[in-house]
Design an enzyme around this catalytic site. Structure first.
Site, PDB file in Angstrom:
ATOM      1  N   ASP A 179       1.777   9.747   5.423  1.00 27.64           N
ATOM      2  CA  ASP A 179       1.418  11.015   4.776  1.00 27.64           C
ATOM      3  C   ASP A 179       1.889  12.242   5.553  1.00 27.64           C
ATOM      4  O   ASP A 179       1.246  13.283   5.541  1.00 27.64           O
ATOM      5  CB  ASP A 179      -0.109  11.114   4.544  1.00 27.64           C
ATOM      6  CG  ASP A 179      -0.637   9.872   3.875  1.00 27.64           C
ATOM      7  OD1 ASP A 179      -0.027   9.450   2.887  1.00 27.64           O
ATOM      8  OD2 ASP A 179      -1.636   9.312   4.350  1.00 27.64           O
ATOM      9  N   GLY A 208       4.629  13.807   4.891  1.00 28.90           N
ATOM     10  CA  GLY A 208       5.449  14.653   4.017  1.00 28.90           C
ATOM     11  C   GLY A 208       6.893  14.162   3.958  1.00 28.90           C
ATOM     12  O   GLY A 208       7.821  14.949   3.795  1.00 28.90           O
ATOM     13  N   GLY A 230       3.230   6.584  -1.143  1.00 33.70           N
ATOM     14  CA  GLY A 230       3.133   7.605  -2.185  1.00 33.70           C
ATOM     15  C   GLY A 230       3.889   8.827  -1.690  1.00 33.70           C
ATOM     16  O   GLY A 230       3.363   9.587  -0.894  1.00 33.70           O
ATOM     17  N   GLN A 247       5.040   4.847   5.125  1.00 25.99           N
ATOM     18  CA  GLN A 247       3.935   4.816   6.095  1.00 25.99           C
ATOM     19  C   GLN A 247       4.379   5.517   7.385  1.00 25.99           C
ATOM     20  O   GLN A 247       5.165   6.448   7.301  1.00 25.99           O
ATOM     21  CB  GLN A 247       3.468   3.365   6.368  1.00 25.99           C
ATOM     22  CG  GLN A 247       2.773   2.711   5.191  1.00 25.99           C
ATOM     23  CD  GLN A 247       3.734   2.066   4.212  1.00 25.99           C
ATOM     24  OE1 GLN A 247       4.623   1.356   4.605  1.00 25.99           O
ATOM     25  NE2 GLN A 247       3.532   2.292   2.931  1.00 25.99           N
ATOM     26  N   THR A 259      -0.259  -1.569   8.527  1.00 23.55           N
ATOM     27  CA  THR A 259       0.287  -2.221   7.342  1.00 23.55           C
ATOM     28  C   THR A 259       1.053  -3.463   7.806  1.00 23.55           C
ATOM     29  O   THR A 259       1.094  -3.759   9.007  1.00 23.55           O
ATOM     30  CB  THR A 259       1.145  -1.240   6.515  1.00 23.55           C
ATOM     31  OG1 THR A 259       1.425  -1.836   5.243  1.00 23.55           O
ATOM     32  CG2 THR A 259       2.437  -0.857   7.218  1.00 23.55           C
ATOM     33  N   THR A 318      -1.522   7.841  -3.301  1.00 21.77           N
ATOM     34  CA  THR A 318      -1.549   6.541  -3.973  1.00 21.77           C
ATOM     35  C   THR A 318      -2.956   6.196  -4.448  1.00 21.77           C
ATOM     36  O   THR A 318      -3.140   5.713  -5.555  1.00 21.77           O
ATOM     37  CB  THR A 318      -1.030   5.436  -3.004  1.00 21.77           C
ATOM     38  OG1 THR A 318       0.312   5.769  -2.660  1.00 21.77           O
ATOM     39  CG2 THR A 318      -1.054   4.060  -3.628  1.00 21.77           C
ATOM     40  N   ARG A 370      -7.832   8.765  -2.082  1.00 25.98           N
ATOM     41  CA  ARG A 370      -8.897   8.797  -1.058  1.00 25.98           C
ATOM     42  C   ARG A 370      -8.761  10.051  -0.191  1.00 25.98           C
ATOM     43  O   ARG A 370      -7.640  10.447   0.152  1.00 25.98           O
ATOM     44  CB  ARG A 370      -8.762   7.583  -0.119  1.00 25.98           C
ATOM     45  CG  ARG A 370      -9.122   6.276  -0.757  1.00 25.98           C
ATOM     46  CD  ARG A 370      -9.008   5.124   0.238  1.00 25.98           C
ATOM     47  NE  ARG A 370      -7.634   4.766   0.545  1.00 25.98           N
ATOM     48  CZ  ARG A 370      -7.282   3.791   1.372  1.00 25.98           C
ATOM     49  NH1 ARG A 370      -8.211   3.098   2.002  1.00 25.98           N
ATOM     50  NH2 ARG A 370      -6.023   3.512   1.590  1.00 25.98           N
ATOM     51  N   PRO A 371      -9.907  10.682   0.197  1.00 23.91           N
ATOM     52  CA  PRO A 371      -9.803  11.808   1.128  1.00 23.91           C
ATOM     53  C   PRO A 371      -9.258  11.300   2.457  1.00 23.91           C
ATOM     54  O   PRO A 371      -9.657  10.231   2.926  1.00 23.91           O
ATOM     55  CB  PRO A 371     -11.247  12.290   1.295  1.00 23.91           C
ATOM     56  CG  PRO A 371     -12.103  11.370   0.514  1.00 23.91           C
ATOM     57  CD  PRO A 371     -11.279  10.339  -0.168  1.00 23.91           C
ATOM     58  N   LEU A 408       2.983  23.235   8.728  1.00 25.09           N
ATOM     59  CA  LEU A 408       2.629  24.209   9.762  1.00 25.09           C
ATOM     60  C   LEU A 408       1.683  25.268   9.184  1.00 25.09           C
ATOM     61  O   LEU A 408       0.750  25.719   9.846  1.00 25.09           O
ATOM     62  CB  LEU A 408       3.904  24.881  10.298  1.00 25.09           C
ATOM     63  CG  LEU A 408       3.700  25.849  11.453  1.00 25.09           C
ATOM     64  CD1 LEU A 408       3.251  25.114  12.716  1.00 25.09           C
ATOM     65  CD2 LEU A 408       4.969  26.643  11.746  1.00 25.09           C
TER      66      LEU A 408
HETATM   67  P1  IMP Z   1      -1.768  -1.762   3.128  1.00 22.05           P
HETATM   68  O1  IMP Z   1      -0.403  -1.264   3.490  1.00 22.05           O
HETATM   69  O2  IMP Z   1      -2.135  -1.494   1.695  1.00 22.05           O
HETATM   70  O3  IMP Z   1      -1.956  -3.193   3.508  1.00 22.05           O
HETATM   71  O4  IMP Z   1      -2.843  -0.941   3.989  1.00 22.05           O
HETATM   72  C1  IMP Z   1      -2.927  -1.064   5.408  1.00 22.05           C
HETATM   73  C2  IMP Z   1      -3.260   0.272   6.057  1.00 22.05           C
HETATM   74  O5  IMP Z   1      -2.154   1.153   5.911  1.00 22.05           O
HETATM   75  C3  IMP Z   1      -4.457   1.007   5.425  1.00 22.05           C
HETATM   76  O6  IMP Z   1      -5.119   1.733   6.434  1.00 22.05           O
HETATM   77  C4  IMP Z   1      -3.795   1.979   4.461  1.00 22.05           C
HETATM   78  O7  IMP Z   1      -4.602   3.106   4.209  1.00 22.05           O
HETATM   79  C5  IMP Z   1      -2.553   2.355   5.266  1.00 22.05           C
HETATM   80  N1  IMP Z   1      -1.432   2.786   4.419  1.00 22.05           N
HETATM   81  C6  IMP Z   1      -0.621   2.017   3.670  1.00 22.05           C
HETATM   82  N2  IMP Z   1       0.311   2.748   3.055  1.00 22.05           N
HETATM   83  C7  IMP Z   1       0.106   4.019   3.434  1.00 22.05           C
HETATM   84  C8  IMP Z   1       0.780   5.248   3.158  1.00 22.05           C
HETATM   85  O8  IMP Z   1       1.781   5.306   2.449  1.00 22.05           O
HETATM   86  N3  IMP Z   1       0.256   6.359   3.749  1.00 22.05           N
HETATM   87  C9  IMP Z   1      -0.812   6.310   4.580  1.00 22.05           C
HETATM   88  N4  IMP Z   1      -1.457   5.179   4.876  1.00 22.05           N
HETATM   89  C10 IMP Z   1      -1.012   4.047   4.307  1.00 22.05           C
END
Ligand code: IMP
Length: 422
Positions: free
Chosen positions: A13, A15, A40, A221, A236, A297, A300-301, A329
Site C-alpha cells: 500500500d 502507492g 490492489g 505487496q 504473504t 482490496t 479494511r482500515p 508526503l
Molecule cells: P495474503 O497475501 O492474502 O495471504 O495475506 C498475507 C498478509 O499480507 C496479510 O497481512 C495481508 O493483509 C497482507 N497483504 C497481502 N496483499 C497485500 C497488499 O496488496 N497490500 C497490503 N497488504 C497485503
C-alpha cells in the site's frame, strides 16, 4: 536493454499503482511477477479511479504490453471479472498476456484460506483470496497451471480431482464443501475468455528485452511482507522483493538496470503482525483519515504509524534500491512535528538492525527522532523546488536513514501531483 523493477519497501500500500502508471509513460512492457489478486493497485487518471488486482498497471497506456508472469497465482474467474470491468470503462484488454506457467487459484484455495484463518491460533489476517493455499499447491507440485486454460477437458479432469481431495478435507473439518460442477462451469467460462491470452511470456518478454524495448516489473505487496525477508509468519506467500522479478518473469539478473522502491512518508500495515511504530492515538487516526488508509482490496482500515527507517533500510538493502519514490508526503502537511524511528529498543538493548524474529519485533520499542513539520499545503506543488524547506529536510533525512537517493516525490493521488526530486 532498459529493464527496471519497482517494488514496495514497506508492508504494501505504498502507492505502487500510481507510480507504475507515471513510470510507464515511455515503457513498452509492464510485468507482474508475484502474488495475485491480494494486490490492489489504485490508479487515478483525471476524475477516473481504477483499482487493479491482477492486471498490470500499464493497461491505461495504449500499446503497452501487460504481462501476468509465471510467478503469479491467478484466479481465472477474478481475472475475467477484472478485465470485463475495465472493458466496460473503455479500456483495451487485448494488451494482456498471461503466462502459461502461472499457477491458478480456484474456489477451494479461497475456502482453505478462510478455513485456516478461522481455525488458527495465530491469525495472519490474509486477504482471503487463496494466495497461501495456491502457493502451497505449487510447492507440493499439485497446482494447476494456466496452460490448462487452453485444454478444457484436461482442466476439467484436474479440477474435479483436486476438488475431490479438498472436499474430503472440508467435510472432515465440518466445513462447507465445493459444488464441483457449478464451480467448474465458472472456470470453463473463464477459460474460454482467457485462452487466447495464454502464451509463453518467458519467450515474449526475453524477445522484447533483446529488441531493446523498455520493460518495467511491477511488484505487489512490499518487502516487509516477503516470505523470506518479511515479518514471518505475518507475510504473504511470495518473494515480493526485486529478486522475485527474475524468477517470476523468467529473466536474468543481468538484464536489470534500475530498482525503484516506493516508500510512503509514514508507515501502514493491514492484517496482523508486529508494527513497532504503530500509533493508537489521535495522530494515527489523523494519518488514516488524511491518507485515506483503507484497503483497496478488502476495505479494511489500515494500521498507521511513523516512518520506520530501521525496517525501510533493511528493505532497501535486500532489494538493492537505487531510486526511491516517496509517496503521500502531503498527508504530513498539518503536523507540527514528525517522528521517525531510527532504532529499536529490544529487551533494553538498542539496535538499528531489523530482527528476523516476529517476537523480537513485537517487543521492540521505537527509538524516535523528531523533525519539525512544515504546516502548509503541499498538494499544489509541481516541482521539488516548490516544497517547503522543512519538507525537503524531512525527505533528505529519510534518504540518509535508508541509504538511498530520492528520485520522485508524490503529493497527491493524481498523475500531475508527482515530480522529480533529482
Ligand atoms: P495474503 O497475501 O492474502 O495471504 O495475506 C498475507 C498478509 O499480507 C496479510 O497481512 C495481508 O493483509 C497482507 N497483504 C497481502 N496483499 C497485500 C497488499 O496488496 N497490500 C497490503 N497488504 C497485503
Amino acid at each position: 536493454m532498459p529493464v527496471d523493477i519497482l517494488v514496495g519497501t514497506q508492508w504494501g500500500d505504498e502507492g505502487k499503482g500510481k507510480l507504475i502508471d507515471v513510470l510507464t509513460r515511455d515503457v513498452d512492457v509492464v510485468v507482474r511477477f508475484q502474488g495475485g489478486n491480494n494486490a490492489g493497485h489504485t490508479v487515478e487518471i483525471g476524475k477516473e479511479r481504477y483499482v487493479l488486482h491482477l492486471v498490470p498497471s500499464g493497461i491505461f497506456r495504449k500499446g503497452v504490453k501487460c504481462i501476468i508472469g509465471n510467478g503469479l497465482v491467478v484466479d481465472p474467474v477474478a481475472l475475467v471479472e477484472e478485465m470485463k470491468g475495465l472493458e466496460e470503462r473503455g479500456v483495451d484488454t487485448n494488451q494482456i498476456e498471461l503466462s502459461n506457467r502461472a499457477q491458478m487459484i480456484f474456489i477451494y484455495h479461497k475456502m482453505a484460506d478462510r478455513l485456516s484463518e478461522a481455525g488458527a491460533k495465530t491469525k495472519i489476517g490474509t486477504t482471503g483470496r487463496g494466495i497461501g493455499p495456491a502457493y502451497t499447491d505449487k510447492m507440493r507440485r499439485i497446482g494447476i497451471r494456466a496452460i490448462e486454460l487452453k485444454h478444457p477437458e484436461r482442466l476439467a479432469e484436474l479440477f474435479r480431482t483436486e476438488c475431490a481431495k479438498y472436499n474430503k478435507l472440508f467435510a472432515a473439518a465440518g466445513a462447507e464443501t465445493v459444488d464441483v460442477e457449478a464451480e467448474l462451469a465458472k472456470v470453463l467460462a473463464a477459460a474460454e475468455k482467457l485462452a487466447p491470452r495464454v502464451c509463453d511470456t518467458v519467450y515474449s518478454l526475453n524477445a522484447a528485452i533483446k529488441a531493446n524495448k523498455k520493460v518495467l516489473f511491477e511488484g505487489a505487496q512490499g518487502a516487509l511482507l516477503d516470505i523470506d525477508h518479511g515479518t514471518y509468519p505475518f507475510v504473504t506467500s511470495s518473494n515480493t522483493i526485486s529478486g522475485g522479478a527474475c524468477t517470476g518473469g523468467g529473466v536474468s539478473p543481468r538484464a536489470i538496470r534500475d530498482i525503484w522502491g516506493v516508500i510512503k512518508a509514514y508507515t501502514t500495515r493491514v492484517g496482523e503482525g508486529p508494527f513497532p511504530t504503530e500509533l493508537f492515538d489521535a495522530s494515527g487516526e489523523n494519518l488514516r483519515q488524511r491518507g485515506r488508509e483503507f484497503g483497496a482490496t478488502t476495505g479494511r482500515p489500515r494500521r498507521c504509524g511513523w516512518f520506520d527507517a530501521v525496517a525501510a533500510r533493511y528493505a532497501c538493502m535486500v532489494n538493492g534500491i537505487n531510486k526511491l519514490a516517496v509517496t503521500k508526503l502531503d498527508v504530513l502537511d498539518d503536523l507540527k512535528q514528525i517522528a521517525v524511528c531510527v532504532g529499536y529498543r529490544i529487551n533494553g538493548e538498542v539496535t538499528d538492525e531489523f530482527p528476523a524474529s516476529a517476537a523480537e519485533l513485537e517487543a521492540a520499542e521505537p527509538v524516535l527522532e523528531y523533525l519539525p513539520g512544515w504546516e502548509c499545503d503541499t498538494t499544489g506543488a509541481t516541482s521539488y523546488a516548490q516544497l517547503p524547506e522543512n519538507a525537503k529536510k524531512y525527505l533528505a533525512r529519510m534518504a540518509e536513514l535508508v541509504d538511498s537517493s530520492i528520485g520522485i516525490v508524490s503529493v497527491g493521488p493524481r498523475r500531475d501531483q508527482t515530480f522529480s526530486a533529482e
